[in-house]
Motif scaffolding. Structure first.
Motif, PDB file in Angstrom:
ATOM      1  N   ARG A 175      63.578  71.381  26.416  1.00 19.93           N
ATOM      2  CA  ARG A 175      64.799  70.634  26.087  1.00 19.93           C
ATOM      3  C   ARG A 175      65.170  69.652  27.193  1.00 19.93           C
ATOM      4  N   GLN A 176      64.942  70.083  28.444  1.00 22.20           N
ATOM      5  CA  GLN A 176      65.235  69.193  29.564  1.00 22.20           C
ATOM      6  C   GLN A 176      64.290  67.987  29.549  1.00 22.20           C
ATOM      7  N   ILE A 177      63.030  68.231  29.174  1.00 19.95           N
ATOM      8  CA  ILE A 177      62.054  67.139  29.097  1.00 19.95           C
ATOM      9  C   ILE A 177      62.491  66.122  28.054  1.00 19.95           C
ATOM     10  N   VAL A 178      62.967  66.609  26.896  1.00 21.00           N
ATOM     11  CA  VAL A 178      63.419  65.716  25.827  1.00 21.00           C
ATOM     12  C   VAL A 178      64.604  64.888  26.286  1.00 21.00           C
ATOM     13  N   ARG A 179      65.559  65.528  26.993  1.00 18.92           N
ATOM     14  CA  ARG A 179      66.732  64.795  27.489  1.00 18.92           C
ATOM     15  C   ARG A 179      66.314  63.752  28.516  1.00 18.92           C
ATOM     16  N   ASP A 180      65.412  64.134  29.405  1.00 15.05           N
ATOM     17  CA  ASP A 180      64.923  63.174  30.403  1.00 15.05           C
ATOM     18  C   ASP A 180      64.177  62.019  29.739  1.00 15.05           C
ATOM     19  N   PHE A 181      63.416  62.344  28.721  1.00 18.62           N
ATOM     20  CA  PHE A 181      62.649  61.327  27.998  1.00 18.62           C
ATOM     21  C   PHE A 181      63.571  60.286  27.378  1.00 18.62           C
ATOM     22  N   GLN A 182      64.668  60.727  26.794  1.00 19.63           N
ATOM     23  CA  GLN A 182      65.601  59.805  26.150  1.00 19.63           C
ATOM     24  C   GLN A 182      66.280  58.882  27.154  1.00 19.63           C
ATOM     25  N   LEU A 240      55.497  62.315  31.211  1.00 22.90           N
ATOM     26  CA  LEU A 240      56.602  63.009  31.861  1.00 22.90           C
ATOM     27  C   LEU A 240      56.276  64.484  32.075  1.00 22.90           C
ATOM     28  N   LEU A 241      55.415  65.027  31.209  1.00 22.26           N
ATOM     29  CA  LEU A 241      54.997  66.422  31.362  1.00 22.26           C
ATOM     30  C   LEU A 241      54.083  66.593  32.568  1.00 22.26           C
ATOM     31  N   VAL A 242      53.279  65.571  32.844  1.00 16.10           N
ATOM     32  CA  VAL A 242      52.278  65.648  33.910  1.00 16.10           C
ATOM     33  C   VAL A 242      52.572  64.544  34.933  1.00 16.10           C
ATOM     34  N   LYS A 243      53.288  64.885  35.967  1.00 20.41           N
ATOM     35  CA  LYS A 243      53.676  63.894  36.969  1.00 20.41           C
ATOM     36  C   LYS A 243      52.438  63.298  37.644  1.00 20.41           C
ATOM     37  N   GLY A 244      52.419  61.974  37.747  1.00 22.42           N
ATOM     38  CA  GLY A 244      51.321  61.291  38.415  1.00 22.42           C
ATOM     39  C   GLY A 244      50.224  60.815  37.493  1.00 22.42           C
ATOM     40  N   SER A 245      50.236  61.247  36.241  1.00 22.80           N
ATOM     41  CA  SER A 245      49.206  60.816  35.296  1.00 22.80           C
ATOM     42  C   SER A 245      49.471  59.381  34.852  1.00 22.80           C
ATOM     43  N   GLY A 294      61.583  54.263  36.427  1.00 15.03           N
ATOM     44  CA  GLY A 294      62.497  55.147  37.133  1.00 15.03           C
ATOM     45  C   GLY A 294      62.809  56.381  36.336  1.00 15.03           C
ATOM     46  N   PRO A 295      62.420  57.565  36.817  1.00 14.20           N
ATOM     47  CA  PRO A 295      62.770  58.783  36.098  1.00 14.20           C
ATOM     48  C   PRO A 295      64.266  59.024  36.147  1.00 14.20           C
ATOM     49  N   PRO A 296      64.834  59.688  35.172  1.00  9.04           N
ATOM     50  CA  PRO A 296      66.274  59.913  35.146  1.00  9.04           C
ATOM     51  C   PRO A 296      66.755  60.777  36.303  1.00  9.04           C
ATOM     52  N   ARG A 297      67.994  60.545  36.704  1.00  7.73           N
ATOM     53  CA  ARG A 297      68.675  61.292  37.757  1.00  7.73           C
ATOM     54  C   ARG A 297      67.889  61.323  39.061  1.00  7.73           C
ATOM     55  N   THR A 298      67.443  60.174  39.498  1.00  5.01           N
ATOM     56  CA  THR A 298      66.779  60.079  40.791  1.00  5.01           C
ATOM     57  C   THR A 298      67.555  59.119  41.658  1.00  5.01           C
TER      58      THR A 298
END
Length: 506
Positions: free
Chosen positions: A111-118, A401-406, A416-420
């Motif tokens: 769920r957090q991934i989905v929120r970050d994705f949006q 977003l699931l695999v950082k750096g890919s 820019g990823p969210p909340r950074t």
């Protein structure tokens, strides 16, 4: 019959296929693109680094992005309705494996991934779906222009004689649509009168290669008595001339009308042209010539299809300019592009409704005349094709977003990823973003020299037809020839891209 007349008969008097089959076939290229992206991400999960071998990258790109399309328009065409389902299931399996094999320290609740994705911010300067759309139209066209001469290519996919919706009928219109998406009028921010007229002057100069290629094709076809479908464009006309004159006419219209009203110009052109076809003898002239017996005496009679269809292609071009302007509106987030996809889907539904009305009360789809129904059909299916690519890119962004750096070549950069923090946001993607992989991407390679790719495909098609009796070829031989033809074409583009050579000097 001579070999020339036999080949002409082989591609004549056809009726096309269904709208459903074409719509389903359009999903194959985006699914192949998704599959390639997921495989690259899975490789990163396993080895902790991106695929860096150029040879392996070229082989992977060709086998996943090109080869399935060759099979789908030949031996797999009888089961074409099952092919997208199989590829989609394979993609789902790869995604499941990626999700289950993520590193423990990077795991985040779904769920957090989905929120970050949006909330994810995307690079507003680059829309990968436009590049991929144009490249794939070129690739599909290149496959079809040779495959159509082999018996394994279904006759329903070839260009319809008068009325009908063949895959190749769509390809012609899609080429026009793709060119308009990146035309100077779309990319140019200034709208002042002086800029408009200077742009028209530049266009007059920039189309000379197309006219040169058109003349070259005309002379070569006539000199070697190469087989040709006369009712396609006429005796002397060809698609290079159509591309050149449509671009010039569009630039001229946009010196008079504001470019943000190009959709109104497109509607007026298509509707008035259809009214003229129905209310006058113009339709009979296009289909049967001035004497009603298919005469080709005189330049206008000889090239009536190519000359008069320019109005319809111009309408498609103007409509595409409006689409291009909509795409360039600042949408730098996943949420913004999700809303854009919904808007385009609504537009597609409205266009298909108008297509039904147009076919019922005006005229069926006719690429030969480029009538109103044809214009609506092309724009509707091009938007559908484009939507597929946007959705594919969004799915790949989600997976990254699931695999950082890919990283995946020709996919959106996450700026820019969210909340950074501001610092992290700047460091999230290195300069160039996914561009660090562009040197090993077949899509980027073809995109860099698209006109050369198309020209090379035409030359190689002619060469194969001269050397081989395509009509009586066996299945295995056909598949080998088509794969060698496409691989050689792609390899040349790949080498040019690796050496950073762009053959454009106009």
């Amino acid at each position: 019959m001579s070999q020339k007349h036999l080949k002409e008969a082989f591609i004549s008097n056809l009726n096309g296929t269904s709208l459903l089959e074409i719509s389903l076939g359009l999903s194959l290229a985006p699914l192949c693109l998704l599959c390639r992206g997921l495989l690259l991400i899975l490789y990163y999960v396993h080895y902790g680094k991106p695929l860096s071998s150029r040879k392996c990258s070229l082989l992977l790109d060709f086998l996943v992005l090109v080869s399935p399309l060759v099979f789908s328009c030949t031996v797999l065409s009888p089961v074409i309705f099952f092919v997208p389902t199989i590829i989609a299931a394979f993609c789902a399996g790869i995604f499941s494996k990626i999700y289950s094999q993520r590193k423990q320290e990077t795991r985040v609740p779904f769920r957090q991934i989905v929120r970050d994705f949006q909330k994810t911010s995307l690079d507003p300067e680059y829309i990968p779906a436009i590049t991929v759309f144009r490249v794939y139209v070129n690739v599909l066209t290149s496959i079809s222009i040779l495959a159509v001469d082999f018996p394994q290519y279904p006759r329903r996919y070839a260009k319809a004689e008068t009325y009908g919706t063949g895959v190749m009928d769509f390809g012609v219109g899609a080429f026009i649509f793709g060119n308009a998406l990146v035309c100077p009028e779309v990319r140019q921010k200034s709208c002042v009168t002086q800029a408009k007229f200077s742009n028209l002057a530049r266009q007059l100069f920039s189309v000379w290669p197309l006219i040169f290629l058109g003349v070259g094709r005309l002379l070569s076809v006539k000199s070697i008595e190469y087989h040709e479908h006369t009712s396609e464009y006429g005796v002397h006309w060809n698609f290079f001339f159509t591309l050149a004159f449509v671009r010039l006419a569009a630039s001229l219209l946009l010196t008079i009308f504001p470019k943000n009203k190009s959709w109104i110009v497109a509607i007026n052109l298509a509707v008035l042209y259809q009214l003229t076809l129905n209310a006058t003898s113009l339709k009979m002239f296009i289909l049967h010539g001035s004497n009603g017996r298919d005469t080709r005496v005189g330049f206008l009679n000889a090239n009536r299809e190519g000359l008069l269809s320019l109005v319809g292609y111009l309408a498609i071009y103007m409509a595409s300019i409006q689409v291009g302007l909509c795409l360039l509106k600042c949408r730098n987030s996943v949420k913004g592009w999700t809303e854009a996809v919904c808007s385009f889907l609504l537009t597609v539904l409205v266009l298909f409704l108008f297509l039904h009305v147009s076919q019922a009360y005006a005229d069926p789809v006719s690429r030969r005349m480029a009538n109103l129904s044809y214009c609506i059909w092309v724009v509707a299916h091009c938007l559908t094709f484009f939507i597929f690519f946007v959705v594919t890119d969004l799915m790949l962004v989600f997976t990254k977003l699931l695999v950082k750096g890919s990283s995946v070549p020709c996919c959106w950069n996450v700026v820019g990823p969210p909340r950074t923090s501001k610092k992290h946001e700047r460091e999230a993607v290195p300069v160039g973003g996914e561009g660090t992989l562009s040197h090993i991407c077949l899509i980027s390679a073809i995109n860099q020299n698209q006109l050369l790719f198309f020209l090379l495909a035409n030359v190689m098609t002619g060469t194969v037809n001269i050397l081989i009796d395509t009509i009586h070829s066996k299945t295995v031989f056909t598949l080998c020839i088509l794969h060698l033809y496409m691989f050689f074409n792609c390899l040349i583009m790949y080498i040019l891209h690796a050496k950073n050579i762009v053959l454009k000097f106009w």
